[in-house]
Motif scaffolding. Structure first.
Motif, PDB file in Angstrom:
ATOM      1  N   ALA A 126       0.833  -1.205   0.000  1.00  0.00           N
ATOM      2  CA  ALA A 126       0.000   0.000   0.000  1.00  0.00           C
ATOM      3  C   ALA A 126       0.867   1.255   0.000  1.00  0.00           C
ATOM      4  N   LEU A 127       1.971   1.223   0.735  1.00  0.00           N
ATOM      5  CA  LEU A 127       2.877   2.375   0.774  1.00  0.00           C
ATOM      6  C   LEU A 127       3.526   2.597  -0.587  1.00  0.00           C
ATOM      7  N   VAL A 128       4.011   1.537  -1.201  1.00  0.00           N
ATOM      8  CA  VAL A 128       4.620   1.657  -2.533  1.00  0.00           C
ATOM      9  C   VAL A 128       3.588   2.174  -3.531  1.00  0.00           C
ATOM     10  N   ALA A 141       1.052   4.057  -2.922  1.00  0.00           N
ATOM     11  CA  ALA A 141       0.814   5.473  -2.642  1.00  0.00           C
ATOM     12  C   ALA A 141       1.963   6.341  -3.148  1.00  0.00           C
ATOM     13  N   LEU A 142       3.185   5.826  -3.090  1.00  0.00           N
ATOM     14  CA  LEU A 142       4.341   6.630  -3.485  1.00  0.00           C
ATOM     15  C   LEU A 142       4.552   6.705  -4.987  1.00  0.00           C
ATOM     16  N   VAL A 143       4.296   5.626  -5.704  1.00  0.00           N
ATOM     17  CA  VAL A 143       4.660   5.635  -7.127  1.00  0.00           C
ATOM     18  C   VAL A 143       3.511   5.419  -8.086  1.00  0.00           C
ATOM     19  N   ALA A 144       2.372   4.981  -7.606  1.00  0.00           N
ATOM     20  CA  ALA A 144       1.292   4.660  -8.538  1.00  0.00           C
ATOM     21  C   ALA A 144       0.008   5.428  -8.265  1.00  0.00           C
ATOM     22  N   GLY A 145       0.074   6.453  -7.444  1.00  0.00           N
ATOM     23  CA  GLY A 145      -1.093   7.299  -7.221  1.00  0.00           C
ATOM     24  C   GLY A 145      -2.122   6.740  -6.266  1.00  0.00           C
ATOM     25  N   GLY A 146      -1.752   5.734  -5.489  1.00  0.00           N
ATOM     26  CA  GLY A 146      -2.689   5.147  -4.532  1.00  0.00           C
ATOM     27  C   GLY A 146      -2.928   6.075  -3.355  1.00  0.00           C
ATOM     28  N   PRO A 147      -3.966   5.790  -2.567  1.00  0.00           N
ATOM     29  CA  PRO A 147      -4.261   6.622  -1.405  1.00  0.00           C
ATOM     30  C   PRO A 147      -3.220   6.418  -0.297  1.00  0.00           C
ATOM     31  N   ALA A 148      -3.113   7.399   0.571  1.00  0.00           N
ATOM     32  CA  ALA A 148      -2.190   7.297   1.703  1.00  0.00           C
ATOM     33  C   ALA A 148      -2.660   6.190   2.640  1.00  0.00           C
ATOM     34  N   PRO A 149      -1.765   5.265   2.975  1.00  0.00           N
ATOM     35  CA  PRO A 149      -2.153   4.194   3.897  1.00  0.00           C
ATOM     36  C   PRO A 149      -2.400   4.763   5.301  1.00  0.00           C
ATOM     37  N   PRO A 150      -3.196   4.088   6.083  1.00  0.00           N
ATOM     38  CA  PRO A 150      -3.441   4.551   7.453  1.00  0.00           C
ATOM     39  C   PRO A 150      -2.133   4.657   8.235  1.00  0.00           C
ATOM     40  N   GLY A 151      -2.014   5.704   9.015  1.00  0.00           N
ATOM     41  CA  GLY A 151      -0.843   5.896   9.854  1.00  0.00           C
ATOM     42  C   GLY A 151       0.273   6.688   9.213  1.00  0.00           C
ATOM     43  N   PHE A 152       0.125   7.086   7.950  1.00  0.00           N
ATOM     44  CA  PHE A 152       1.153   7.872   7.280  1.00  0.00           C
ATOM     45  C   PHE A 152       0.655   9.292   7.077  1.00  0.00           C
ATOM     46  N   ASP A 153       1.540  10.231   7.317  1.00  0.00           N
ATOM     47  CA  ASP A 153       1.213  11.638   7.140  1.00  0.00           C
ATOM     48  C   ASP A 153       1.108  11.946   5.645  1.00  0.00           C
TER      49      ASP A 153
END
Length: 138
Positions: free
Chosen positions: A19-21, A23-35
């Motif tokens: 989920a983090l990857v 969010a960082l490179v493919a336009g996914g939503p911010a995972p819970p717990g990340f600013d």
């Protein structure tokens, strides 16, 4: 003790990492717990890095836009996962309307020598492979 590798090996940890990857490179939503602001800053930094790498593969394209290159690159590649500098630059060159002359010539040269369908890695055109065989004496 047995070791298991693969997407299900770490269960929830692997899912959070994916989920983090995303969010960082493919336009996914911010995972819970990340600013969200920190993720956005990292996302922009990664796009600038990709733009520099693509500029090394596409020097005329990047030079055509000068200081605007990172923003032109980000406009067309944000939300798309990295596919390598050559393909990232190729996708930008194809997406931009009204390419400057140097960039258009660079794209035309690549299109003449290579086949690229936007999905798979570029491959040399048949005549180029044959020419390579002739030069090698095969």
């Amino acid at each position: 003790m047995s070791v298991h590798w693969g997407p299900d090996a770490a269960g929830p940890l692997a899912q959070r990492q994916a989920a983090l990857v995303d969010a960082l490179v493919a336009g996914g939503p911010a995972p819970p717990g990340f600013d969200a602001a920190d993720l956005d800053a990292t996302r922009r930094a990664l796009l600038r890095k990709r733009a520099r790498e693509a500029a090394a593969q596409w020097p005329l394209l990047a030079a055509s836009y000068g200081d605007r290159w990172p923003s032109v690159f980000a406009e067309h590649r944000a939300g798309h996962g990295p596919v390598g500098a050559l393909r990232d630059g190729w996708d930008v060159a194809r997406a931009v309307t009204g390419l400057p002359p140097g960039a258009a010539a660079e794209l035309a040269g690549r299109e003449a020598a290579w086949r690229y369908d936007g999905r798979r890695s570029p491959r040399p055109r048949r005549w180029r492979r044959l020419l390579g065989r002739v030069r090698r004496g095969r």
